[in-house]
Design a protein around this motif. Structure first.
Motif, mmCIF file in Angstrom:
data_model
loop_
_atom_site.group_PDB
_atom_site.id
_atom_site.type_symbol
_atom_site.label_atom_id
_atom_site.label_comp_id
_atom_site.label_asym_id
_atom_site.label_seq_id
_atom_site.Cartn_x
_atom_site.Cartn_y
_atom_site.Cartn_z
ATOM 1 N N ALA A 1 -20.209 -1.572 1.767
ATOM 2 C CA ALA A 1 -19.273 -2.431 2.499
ATOM 3 C C ALA A 1 -18.048 -2.745 1.645
ATOM 4 N N MET A 2 -18.257 -3.021 0.353
ATOM 5 C CA MET A 2 -17.128 -3.338 -0.521
ATOM 6 C C MET A 2 -16.238 -2.125 -0.754
ATOM 7 N N ILE A 3 -16.843 -0.935 -0.794
ATOM 8 C CA ILE A 3 -16.028 0.278 -0.934
ATOM 9 C C ILE A 3 -15.166 0.474 0.313
ATOM 10 N N LEU A 4 -15.731 0.202 1.476
ATOM 11 C CA LEU A 4 -14.957 0.321 2.706
ATOM 12 C C LEU A 4 -13.814 -0.688 2.722
ATOM 13 N N VAL A 5 -14.098 -1.923 2.299
ATOM 14 C CA VAL A 5 -13.032 -2.931 2.202
ATOM 15 C C VAL A 5 -11.976 -2.481 1.199
ATOM 16 N N THR A 6 -12.415 -1.903 0.082
ATOM 17 C CA THR A 6 -11.468 -1.411 -0.921
ATOM 18 C C THR A 6 -10.542 -0.363 -0.333
ATOM 19 N N ALA A 7 -11.098 0.580 0.427
ATOM 20 C CA ALA A 7 -10.276 1.625 1.038
ATOM 21 C C ALA A 7 -9.223 1.017 1.958
ATOM 22 N N HIS A 8 -9.639 0.068 2.780
ATOM 23 C CA HIS A 8 -8.683 -0.556 3.706
ATOM 24 C C HIS A 8 -7.692 -1.446 2.966
ATOM 25 N N MET A 9 -8.138 -2.131 1.916
ATOM 26 C CA MET A 9 -7.234 -2.994 1.157
ATOM 27 C C MET A 9 -6.161 -2.163 0.468
ATOM 28 N N ILE A 10 -6.536 -1.014 -0.059
ATOM 29 C CA ILE A 10 -5.559 -0.120 -0.686
ATOM 30 C C ILE A 10 -4.506 0.299 0.328
ATOM 31 N N ILE A 11 -4.949 0.698 1.514
ATOM 32 C CA ILE A 11 -4.003 1.134 2.548
ATOM 33 C C ILE A 11 -3.120 -0.029 2.986
ATOM 34 N N PHE A 12 -3.714 -1.208 3.106
ATOM 35 C CA PHE A 12 -2.941 -2.384 3.505
ATOM 36 C C PHE A 12 -1.864 -2.697 2.468
ATOM 37 N N TRP A 13 -2.211 -2.598 1.201
ATOM 38 C CA TRP A 13 -1.222 -2.836 0.142
ATOM 39 C C TRP A 13 -0.121 -1.778 0.173
ATOM 40 N N LEU A 14 -0.511 -0.519 0.269
ATOM 41 C CA LEU A 14 0.491 0.541 0.280
ATOM 42 C C LEU A 14 1.385 0.463 1.510
ATOM 43 N N SER A 15 0.869 -0.089 2.596
ATOM 44 C CA SER A 15 1.678 -0.236 3.810
ATOM 45 C C SER A 15 2.815 -1.227 3.620
ATOM 46 N N GLN A 16 2.712 -2.093 2.607
ATOM 47 C CA GLN A 16 3.764 -3.077 2.363
ATOM 48 C C GLN A 16 4.997 -2.473 1.716
ATOM 49 N N ASP A 17 4.863 -1.264 1.152
ATOM 50 C CA ASP A 17 5.971 -0.753 0.346
ATOM 51 C C ASP A 17 7.226 -0.478 1.153
ATOM 52 N N SER A 18 7.095 -0.280 2.453
ATOM 53 C CA SER A 18 8.288 -0.037 3.271
ATOM 54 C C SER A 18 9.188 -1.264 3.335
#
Length: 708
Positions: free
Chosen positions: A563-580
């Motif tokens: 579950a934490m790995i899945l959250v990590t994957a989504h958290m990474i994408i959420f962070w990278l989505s902020q770069d725009s």
């Protein structure tokens, strides 16, 4: 509840200025919009607290209400604001949306009685509703998202069958597509819409009440009182204020505008360069969406995707957010040293005891919110009670007591703030439906893995590039939804497999998981028990059929770790989505800050991009270390070395620490940063990196600095 006696009669009147439409002027229309906004807020509070209605009905009502509000607030064309034709067109949209709601309520059963066969009215209502969604999204977000929706829908029924290779799709009939898009809970009225009318709305409403109660002024004054005596105080006001405001507002652009009008002039007056001032505000406001408890709409969508509780998500998001804001703060301190920034007289006049004495009650609603969430109450219930706490706490204020007028005004403002978000989330549900229906998400994940050659680093690089491209046309939330659907499985698999390989190499694989390898190579069981070289473990894992890998990961790592790995994957994408928000050529947050600072927008975007480097460094730590979900000792170590590593990186980039650094000392700082941040290095190497940093900080710059 009564208003403060110090308020004048003028302040008791409903503030309709915020609701004056861009279409045309007229008090009757302003009052209609205000009334509609209040009714929508009341209806959604009722839906989220008392009512038990079918989700399809609620989602349809949600879109109809906020779609109508959006149509009245935002013109189809700025030049048509006083056109009667525009008025009739918007009226037709509102009427069509009302008809749509009643049609779903009263004629949905008839569709199933016909065996899900469309008649003429089904075609008209569903097609018109989709077209209205495209038009409203065009008004709020431009052409990119409508074009993306059209491309996605046409892929299902038309050109998907013409593609070759992995993306070939045999196609569905238009009737099936419209049913799944409109009548089912998979399309525009699916899970994304449910998140919109529940979690997102209630927290946006909560934020509107906080602002109306004067919490925004309190946050700025508190930040100024805390940071006024620090080196680069006005810059830290921007970091603290934007972080605190962003944790509630969840909108980086709104955060920039609301706090930037105060912080950017303060920074310029203190001696910070104008472009740097705008860049700091943009970078700090972008971080507001990473700061619990709200995190924009991302935390709620993440909870829905991962099936991990909202409380857990905001809990694991706290330390990464802290690292990000510290990284921005380090840039502030370095620039303050270089520019010889001094505190402004206004900041020195603000006394923290006076600020707390006059505004301590603003902490009550946030305390109530956090307490209810920790106690296990749902986020919607916690937000609803917290709204009541805002009203009650305001009675302790001498200047911002919320009476009936202020309560109605806050409800209307919350509904207005929600209108564009609601339309966007409902519309993006059409794209999510296509991704899940066609299996494009799995295909895209496989493609990313192939392009990256199984490398987690290159996978993250590809996702970062994709997020930047999508972010040029999609708002952050929509970008995260699309990327999360497409690429989260690839990141999850790579992180999970890397942990699995580590267990195979050190001989700690559970016996139940080892049994899976009997299907591949029974002779390998002995080596697995003792541990095998990483290369052999990778070769053995590559032989496991894909259908069994999921079971192997579950048995080896356990449900909590998975579950934490899945959250990590989504958290990474959420962070990278902020770069725009801060990366040219399209960086709306930086552009908003540039408008306040009166600096060139594109150059300001470049500065903001440099200052927001934490958006890329921290996700790497998430991917390669247990920064998400690790034990207390590990988190403390990662945080400790992460703080000093980020500071060293900033010094190396800027060539300045306590004084100007020589090339040799910059190289030392870069080496120290790598030693402390590189996840695969041993603890003793991190300690050496810390010693190097402290040497340059305390001793080195005095002996080797190049005096300017």
């Amino acid at each position: 509840m009564t208003s403060s006696s110090s308020q004048t009669a003028e302040s008791q009147e409903i503030n309709l200025d915020d609701f004056e439409t861009q279409h045309r002027s007229g008090p009757w229309l302003n009052r209609f919009i205000f009334t509609l906004s209040v009714l929508l807020a009341v209806a959604h509070i009722y839906i989220n607290t008392i009512a038990t209605l079918p989700e399809l009905w609620v989602s349809a009502f949600h879109f109809a209400g906020f779609g109508s509000l959006c149509a009245l607030l935002i013109p189809a064309n700025p030049n048509w604001r006083n056109s009667k034709l525009a008025m009739y067109f918007d009226g037709a949209i509102v009427l069509s949306l009302v008809i749509m709601v009643f049609y779903i309520i009263f004629f949905e059963d008839a569709l199933y009685e016909r065996g899900v066969t469309f008649n003429t009215s089904d075609w008209v209502v569903s097609c018109v509703t989709v077209l209205i969604a495209l038009e409203l999204i065009r008004r709020t977000s431009g052409w990119f998202i409508p074009l993306l929706i059209v491309i996605a829908l046409s892929y299902v029924v038309l050109w998907g069958q013409w593609l070759g290779g992995m993306f070939t799709f045999p196609g569905l009939s238009l009737e099936t597509l419209m049913y799944r898009s409109f009548f089912s809970t998979d399309g525009m009225f699916g899970s994304i819409s449910r998140i919109s009318w529940s979690f997102v709305f209630m927290f946006i409403l909560f934020g509107a009440f906080l602002v109306k109660s004067g919490a925004g002024d309190f946050i700025i004054d508190l930040s100024r009182s805390l940071a006024s005596k620090m080196i680069g105080g006005p810059g830290f006001v921007a970091v603290l204020g934007s972080g605190l405001m962003g944790s509630v507002s969840g909108s980086s652009v709104a955060n920039t505008v609301s706090t930037g009008v105060i912080t950017i002039p303060l920074m310029k007056k203190a001696g910070f360069p104008a472009r740097f001032s705008a860049g700091i505000e943009a970078a700090a406001s972008t971080g507001g969406q990473l700061m619990p408890p709200v995190m924009g709409a991302g935390a709620f969508i993440m909870a829905s995707y991962t099936q991990v509780s909202y409380v857990t998500i905001i809990g694991v998001a706290a330390i990464p957010a802290l690292l990000y804001f510290l990284s921005v703060g380090f840039f502030v301190r370095v620039e303050a040293k270089r520019s010889k920034v001094i505190a402004t007289e206004e900041d020195n006049d603000i006394v923290i005891s006076e600020v707390l004495k006059s505004g301590w009650h603003h902490a009550i609603p946030l305390t109530v919110l956090v307490t209810l969430l920790v106690q296990g109450f749902t986020p919607t219930y916690a937000a609803g009670i917290s709204v009541l706490a805002v009203i009650a706490a305001s009675l302790l204020s001498k200047t911002h007591r919320m009476g009936p007028v202020e309560i109605l005004d806050a409800m209307a403002q919350g509904a207005k703030n929600m209108s564009t978000t609601a339309v966007l989330l409902v519309g993006i549900g059409l794209v999510v439906n296509v991704i899940s229906t066609t299996g494009v998400g799995n295909t895209f994940s496989i493609l990313i893995s192939d392009w990256a050659g199984g490398s987690l680093f290159f996978t993250l690089l590809l996702v970062a590039i994709a997020s930047l491209i999508l972010g040029m046309g999609l708002p952050v939330t929509a970008s995260y939804i699309v990327l999360g659907t497409l690429s989260a499985p690839a990141i999850f698999n790579l992180i999970a497999e890397s942990q699995l390989l580590e267990m195979m190499s050190n001989g700690s694989l559970p016996e139940a998981a080892s049994a899976v390898f009997m299907l591949v190579d029974p002779a390998s069981l002995a080596s697995l028990a003792q541990g095998m070289p990483m290369e052999e473990a990778a070769a053995l894992l590559a032989q496991v059929p894909s259908d069994f890998k999921g079971m192997l990961i579950d048995q080896s790592l356990g449900a909590q770790s998975v579950a934490m790995i899945l959250v990590t994957a989504h958290m990474i994408i959420f962070w990278l989505s902020q770069d725009s928000n801060v990366t040219p050529p399209v960086c709306l947050t930086a552009f908003a800050a540039a408008a306040i600072a009166k600096t060139p927008p594109m150059l300001t975007g470049v500065t903001a991009w440099k200052l927001a480097k934490g958006l890329y460094i921290v996700p790497l730590l998430m991917a390669y270390t247990p920064l998400i979900g690790g034990d207390t000792e590990t988190l403390l170590r990662l945080t400790f070395f992460g703080i000093f590593g980020l500071y060293a990186l900033v010094a190396a980039m800027e060539g300045y620490l306590e004084d100007k650094l020589s090339i040799f000392l910059r190289a030392m700082m870069l080496a120290a940063s790598i030693m402390m941040l590189w996840p695969a290095l041993a603890l003793w190497i991190q300690v050496i990196g810390l010693i190097l940093f402290l040497y340059v900080f305390v001793i080195g710059h005095k002996s080797y600095s190049l005096k300017s």
